[in-house]
Design a protein around this motif. Structure first.
Motif, short mmCIF file in Angstrom:
data_model
loop_
_atom_site.label_atom_id
_atom_site.label_comp_id
_atom_site.label_asym_id
_atom_site.label_seq_id
_atom_site.Cartn_x
_atom_site.Cartn_y
_atom_site.Cartn_z
N SER A 707 1.10 -1.13 0.36
CA SER A 707 0.01 -0.07 0.17
C SER A 707 0.56 1.29 -0.47
N THR A 708 0.08 2.26 -0.37
CA THR A 708 1.35 3.96 -0.92
C THR A 708 2.08 4.01 0.73
N ARG A 709 0.98 3.75 1.97
CA ARG A 709 1.41 4.30 3.16
C ARG A 709 2.94 3.43 3.74
N CYS A 710 2.53 2.28 3.32
CA CYS A 710 3.17 0.92 3.78
C CYS A 710 4.80 1.29 2.66
N HIS A 711 4.81 1.45 1.68
CA HIS A 711 5.54 1.85 0.41
C HIS A 711 6.83 2.96 0.99
N GLN A 712 5.53 4.27 1.48
CA GLN A 712 6.70 5.02 1.78
C GLN A 712 7.68 5.70 2.63
N LYS A 713 7.03 4.40 3.61
CA LYS A 713 7.53 4.52 5.43
C LYS A 713 8.61 3.14 4.78
N VAL A 714 8.39 1.90 4.63
CA VAL A 714 9.59 0.99 3.69
C VAL A 714 10.80 1.93 3.08
N PHE A 715 9.86 2.79 2.54
CA PHE A 715 11.43 3.81 1.25
C PHE A 715 12.21 4.41 2.83
N LYS A 716 11.02 4.79 3.09
CA LYS A 716 12.40 5.91 4.48
C LYS A 716 12.82 5.08 5.25
N LEU A 717 12.71 4.10 5.46
CA LEU A 717 13.49 2.73 6.46
C LEU A 717 14.74 2.81 5.92
N GLN A 718 14.47 2.20 4.06
CA GLN A 718 15.76 2.04 3.74
C GLN A 718 16.93 2.72 2.81
N GLU A 719 15.80 4.45 3.04
CA GLU A 719 16.81 5.46 2.75
C GLU A 719 18.00 5.75 4.15
N THR A 720 17.18 5.00 4.74
CA THR A 720 18.07 5.38 7.13
C THR A 720 18.90 4.73 6.74
N GLU A 721 18.63 2.99 6.56
CA GLU A 721 20.05 1.97 6.53
C GLU A 721 20.86 2.24 4.97
N MET A 722 20.36 2.93 4.32
CA MET A 722 21.31 3.24 3.38
C MET A 722 22.89 3.99 3.92
N MET A 723 21.82 4.91 4.24
CA MET A 723 22.85 6.76 4.82
C MET A 723 23.79 5.58 6.26
N ASP A 724 23.31 4.80 6.53
CA ASP A 724 24.40 3.83 7.98
C ASP A 724 23.68 2.41 7.84
N PRO A 725 24.61 1.66 6.62
CA PRO A 725 24.58 -0.03 6.86
C PRO A 725 24.41 -0.68 7.86
N GLU A 726 25.14 -0.06 8.82
CA GLU A 726 24.82 -1.49 10.06
C GLU A 726 23.88 -1.18 11.02
N LEU A 727 22.85 -0.28 10.53
CA LEU A 727 20.98 -0.25 10.70
C LEU A 727 20.88 -1.29 9.62
N ASP A 728 21.19 -1.81 8.97
CA ASP A 728 20.81 -2.51 8.66
C ASP A 728 21.01 -4.00 8.71
N TYR A 729 19.67 -4.76 9.48
CA TYR A 729 19.88 -6.05 10.11
C TYR A 729 20.41 -7.09 9.88
N THR A 730 19.54 -7.83 8.76
CA THR A 730 19.84 -8.28 7.77
C THR A 730 21.07 -8.49 7.70
N LEU A 731 21.86 -7.52 6.77
CA LEU A 731 22.83 -7.26 6.16
C LEU A 731 24.22 -7.72 6.74
N MET A 732 23.56 -7.23 8.52
CA MET A 732 25.02 -7.08 9.35
C MET A 732 25.00 -8.41 9.43
N ARG A 733 23.75 -9.48 9.80
CA ARG A 733 23.95 -10.66 10.35
C ARG A 733 24.19 -11.77 9.67
N VAL A 734 23.72 -11.54 7.98
CA VAL A 734 24.30 -12.56 7.19
C VAL A 734 25.56 -12.17 6.23
N CYS A 735 25.95 -11.33 6.75
CA CYS A 735 27.33 -11.03 6.22
C CYS A 735 28.66 -10.39 7.54
#
Length: 1030
Positions: A707-735
């Motif tokens: 949905s539009t609202r969820c899509h926007q929130k997920v995009f914002k979350l991804q923007e934050t994670e790309m600014m600081d990849p350490e906040l990307d839990y899955t990336l940090m765990r797998v790698c």
């Protein structure tokens, strides 16, 4: 002598004469004995044992050899030295050896000594055979053949007598002659120097197995009797006597053992006594020797034989077997028997690697890089090195091998407080006073080693009213140990023992730093009583150690910020409906349940019923996410504004990092995102568990369907994670492991960039590589998700792609439109240098994997499915899909897809590196014909085209074929997509294979026009001289 002793028929045969003379017992020959009595007259008088030897029995020369260390007379010493070489060449010449070991030689089948028969032995082989029999007996529980006590003494005495000069150990000498020349050529014989040199090179690859076996046997004899080592016995002689380490009433088998000597002298060192530096150097060498080779410790072989065969076979060298056994004991590879565990614990105490990490060669080699970076300020060999390594255990400076070796060793050190050298030095007085401990090398059933630390920390935080307390120095060490043990439950033996069932029940998935202890604290009410008491007591101590008073984890500098935050909510009478347990990481409820005082200082108040916030007379519950968001916003604003001083303290900022990481682990910890995506989670991710950021990852993968609202929130979350990849839990765990391997020094904000650079390494973990590709696909959907590109192209994006930005909506992806726009300008060579570098990387990556080009994937999905299905299904993408689309350009019907493929062709003309198939085919030709030409701006492509036209140059067949294919494609592309403007036309000319011809024609045409203009001008407009002169 030959006439008198050898039969006449043997005189003509030199070998027979030599064999005849060899069978003589020279020590019994009256000539040698008379010479000895004459040359060593004064020496014999001084040595009572030799003076009492009967004449003619052959014992005098052997006795002098035994006491040659006490001979001071020069001529006697020279004579006995020569006789020593003769005597040790044949065991029969050694005084008393035949009498003591006659039966054992026959029993062990080490040679024939029956009179009247030819002795079938070879110099020192009989002694070597007896030594192996003695060693083997010590390594068996019920030995079939036992060496007699008299022969044992004789064997060890012979080994002792040959300890200064390796030439005297005939078996070892012949086994190691070549190795001595290889490794110890410049080492002078005598005083055991050659032995030590060979010991140091024992595990070299080029060391012969025969020599290695002989050296191991020698080392095993040293383990049974330290006097077999000349250098150790000589260096430590006075210290052994000084500290009564060779008490006469103790049995020889005990006091002579190397382990007893080491334990006795180490006890003196730990008590602060003075032990000579030469002796300590020798002790260090032999402690390292025991740690390197488990086979030198009979107890390990006896007690751990099954574990070694089952878990650790083939790991014999450089201490790897011992560390393998330690790993088994920690429970990482199976189970181990109590006898084996006790044998390992004893060996660790004997070698005492806690005092000097260099003793443990496996640890030293694994942690060398960490020590050089993280602990370089500490002197090499200092016991604080281990503590420093523990402080950096789960930091970016730690490497995986070092982490494993360190935890394996610390498992045993934590079970005996004496093995932590610094703790013992600071606390031995307190332990004796409060815990009734004994000496360093003594044990007590009433106070076993593992219970001493528990006793110490029980006294650590007593008040004066409660009784005796620890000294300040000891208390500081107890705090250090508590901090280190919080990293791993297995480092706390009492906690692990009492909480094993609860750990398996509640915390089986919590394996990261400190998570097990936090998990037990979270489930405190559910734990069994014994475990609950231990965790409660430990938590209370931990809270007091860390100073959990008001500024516990929030830090001193946040009072004003939270004050404003709370005031706003109080003034508007807002309340929060959330369980106070959710606040446990900001102010741990369970931790405060056991504290003696409820701290209520301005902001934070604690009650036994839960965590509350106190503001003047008001108390209310609130969600931790609001605090985290409030503080994180403040930190971010201070950072963006380049504030001189942060309003939030460093301690609090570190804790906020932990909070932000935890919030990404479970979507429910981010209420806004959770509320916005509740329906989508129910529709698309219903069966996905909440932990480990799995819900968030599920939403990312189906982002277009949200949905539009969820899509926007997920995009914002991804923007934050790309600014600081350490906040990307899955990336940090797998790698996690790959980050430790490739990016130990990388800043957290550059973590993903570092992983991308190492993505194609041969040792890259496939799961991590797949995760990196996912993040690259995400980044390429929108330039805002690529901080590096955004920064490099901040001037180029508004300059060339403003129309795309005008149509864009906030919080929605641009589907790679801006990146595609920049790609076209890259082909036109109009980008700034920094932006050009970033776009080149993106083009190179997407040329290998079509999924990294969102515009191509979106517009050509049908064509890829129909024309390139086989290439798209390949597990490893190598640019075959792009090549397939180029080859099938004429078959593509969709205009947008055709345009994307034409754009790819245009990009490849600008730089051959973005065409992986062509670059691979022409790699050799580029090296041979275009090596001097720098890449980029179509230069190398033009070079190859000129080489293709030059008949004198022979290109590789595959390269020639690919180049001809490209020329046809470019020709077709020029027809289908003519130049849109003068700049495009100029670019087509400059990158054309016929560039020189076209430029030549244009130049000639301009020259002709110029000449015609001159001629026509002179004819049509003549001016008279009068007019010129006017």
């Amino acid at each position: 002598d030959v006439v008198r002793l050898c039969s006449k028929h043997s005189w003509a045969n030199n070998l027979a004469v030599l064999e005849c003379l060899q069978d003589l017992n020279l020590t019994t020959d009256p000539k040698f004995e008379s010479v000895a009595r004459e040359v060593c007259k004064s020496t014999i008088a001084e040595i009572k044992e030799c003076a009492d030897e009967p004449v003619g029995k052959g014992f005098l020369v052997s006795c002098l050899v035994d006491h040659r260390g006490n001979i001071t007379e020069y001529q006697c010493h020279q004579y006995i030295t020569k006789m020593t070489a003769i005597i040790f060449s044949d065991y029969r010449l050694i005084c008393g050896f035949m009498d003591d070991c006659k039966a054992d030689i026959n029993l062990l089948k080490c040679g024939s000594i029956r009179p009247g028969e030819k002795d079938a032995h070879s110099q020192g082989e009989v002694v070597a055979c007896l030594e192996k029999g003695l060693v083997k007996e010590a390594e068996e529980t019920d030995p079939r053949i036992q060496v007699s006590d008299e022969c044992k003494k004789a064997i060890l005495r012979v080994a002792e007598l040959s300890s200064d000069d390796f030439h005297l150990d005939r078996h070892l000498y012949f086994a190691c002659r070549d190795d001595r020349e290889r490794f110890c050529e410049n080492t002078q014989a005598g005083e055991g120097r050659v032995y030590k040199c060979l010991f140091n090179h024992k595990f070299e690859e080029s060391m012969s197995e025969k020599c290695r076996d002989a050296l191991t046997t020698r080392q095993k004899l040293i383990a049974q009797d330290y006097k077999v080592s000349y250098s150790l016995a000589k260096s430590c002689k006075s210290d052994l006597k000084k500290y009564r380490c060779n008490v006469e009433n103790l049995p020889r088998s005990r006091e002579a053992r190397l382990s007893y000597l080491l334990m006795c002298l180490e006890s003196a060192v730990h008590r602060g006594r003075q032990v000579s530096s030469e002796c300590q150097g020798e002790m260090l060498d032999y402690r390292r020797m025991l740690m390197e080779d488990f086979s030198l410790s009979p107890e390990i072989i006896l007690s751990c034989r099954g574990e070694i065969e089952h878990h650790c076979s083939g790991l014999h060298r450089k201490g790897r077997t011992l560390h393998c056994l330690m790993k088994v004991v920690r429970g990482e590879k199976g189970n181990v028997g109590p006898n084996c565990q006790q044998a390992l614990q004893t060996l660790i105490q004997e070698t005492d690697p806690g005092a000097d990490y260099r003793i443990d060669r496996a640890l030293n080699e694994a942690c060398e890089s960490v020590i050089q970076t993280a602990c370089k300020h500490i002197r090499s060999g200092d016991p604080m090195i281990l503590s420093c390594l523990m402080e950096h255990l789960y930091t970016e400076k730690m490497v995986e091998d070092c982490e494993h070796r360190l935890l394996e060793l610390q498992y045993f050190i934590s079970r005996d407080w004496k093995l932590d050298t610094v703790l013992y030095r600071k606390c031995q007085g307190d332990a004796s006073r409060l815990c009734h401990t004994h000496g360093w090398n003594e044990t007590s059933e009433l106070m076993p080693p593992g219970a001493v630390f528990s006793c110490l920390y029980r006294h650590a935080y007593r008040t004066e009213e409660q009784g005796r307390r620890l000294s300040r120095e000891c208390r500081a060490e107890v705090q250090r140990i508590l901090h280190q043990r919080a990293m791993d439950v297995k480092l706390d033996p009492v906690l692990q023992d009492k909480c094993m069932i609860d750990l398996g029940k509640w915390c089986s998935e919590k394996t990261e730093t400190g998570q097990e202890l936090e998990c037990l604290q979270d489930h405190l009410d559910d734990l069994v009583s014994d475990c609950r008491d231990i965790v409660g007591n430990l938590t209370e101590l931990e809270s007091e150690v860390s100073g959990f008073q008001a500024e516990v984890l929030l830090g001193r500098g946040v009072g004003g910020i939270l004050n404003v935050f709370l005031s706003a909510h109080l003034d508007s009478n807002l309340g929060f409906n959330c369980d106070p347990v959710t606040l446990h990481r900001i102010v741990p409820r369970n931790k405060y349940r056991y504290t003696r005082t409820s701290y209520c200082v301005w902001i934070i108040g604690v009650s036994f019923s839960g965590v509350v916030i106190q503001y003047q007379p008001c108390c209310f519950l609130f969600c931790r996410v609001d605090v985290v968001i409030c503080l994180s916003t403040t930190v971010r604003n201070d950072t963006l504004q380049d504030a001189k001083e942060h309003r939030v303290s460093l301690k609090c900022r570190k804790q906020l990092r932990v909070e932000e990481l935890e919030m990404t682990e479970d979507i429910r910890l981010e209420p806004e995102l959770y509320e916005a995506c509740k329906s989508d989670i129910k529709n698309y991710c219903q069966n996905v568990p909440y932990g480990n950021a799995q819900i968030i990852e599920c939403l990312k993968e189906i982002k277009k369907q949200l949905s539009t609202r969820c899509h926007q929130k997920v995009f914002k979350l991804q923007e934050t994670e790309m600014m600081d990849p350490e906040l990307d839990y899955t990336l940090m765990r797998v790698c996690k492991q790959m980050i430790k391997r490739f990016c130990p020094e990388a800043d957290s904000k550059n973590m993903l960039q570092c992983l991308k650079q190492n993505k194609n390494s041969e040792v890259m973990d496939p799961k991590c590589k797949q995760m990196i590709t996912k993040r690259q696909i995400t980044q390429n959907t929108d330039y805002r998700l690529n901080p590096v590109l955004r920064k490099a192209c901040k001037a180029d994006i508004p300059k060339f792609c403003q129309n795309i930005l005008n149509r864009a909506k906030d919080d929605t992806e641009l589907e790679g439109q801006v990146i595609s726009c920049l790609k076209l300008k890259y082909a036109d060579q109009r980008l700034s240098p920094d932006c050009e570098d970033q776009i080149r990387v993106i083009i190179q990556e997407s040329a290998l994997d079509y999924r990294l080009d969102p515009q191509l994937q979106m517009h050509c999905s049908d064509e890829i499915s129909s024309l390139c299905a086989e290439e798209a299904a390949a597990q490893e993408q190598t640019g075959q899909v792009e090549e397939c689309l180029k080859v099938n350009l004429l078959k593509i019907k969709t205009e947008m897809c055709k345009k994307e493929v034409l754009n790819m062709l245009k990009e490849s003309k600008a730089d051959i590196f973005v065409d992986p198939v062509l670059h691979t085919a022409c790699a050799l030709d580029i090296k041979h014909h275009c090596a001097a030409i720098p890449p980029g701006r179509g230069r190398q492509m033009s070079c190859l085209m000129e080489a293709l036209e030059d008949k004198r140059v022979r290109l590789q067949p595959e390269c020639k074929k690919r180049l001809n294919d490209r020329i046809e494609m470019w020709s077709y592309a020029a027809k289908v997509a003519p130049a849109e403007g003068f700049s495009d036309l100029a670019m087509q000319v400059m990158t054309s294979p016929s560039k020189n011809y076209i430029l030549s024609v244009i130049t000639v045409g301009i020259c002709v026009l110029f000449l015609i203009g001159l001629m026509c001008g002179r004819i049509t407009k003549r001016v008279t001289r009068e007019l010129k002169d006017r």
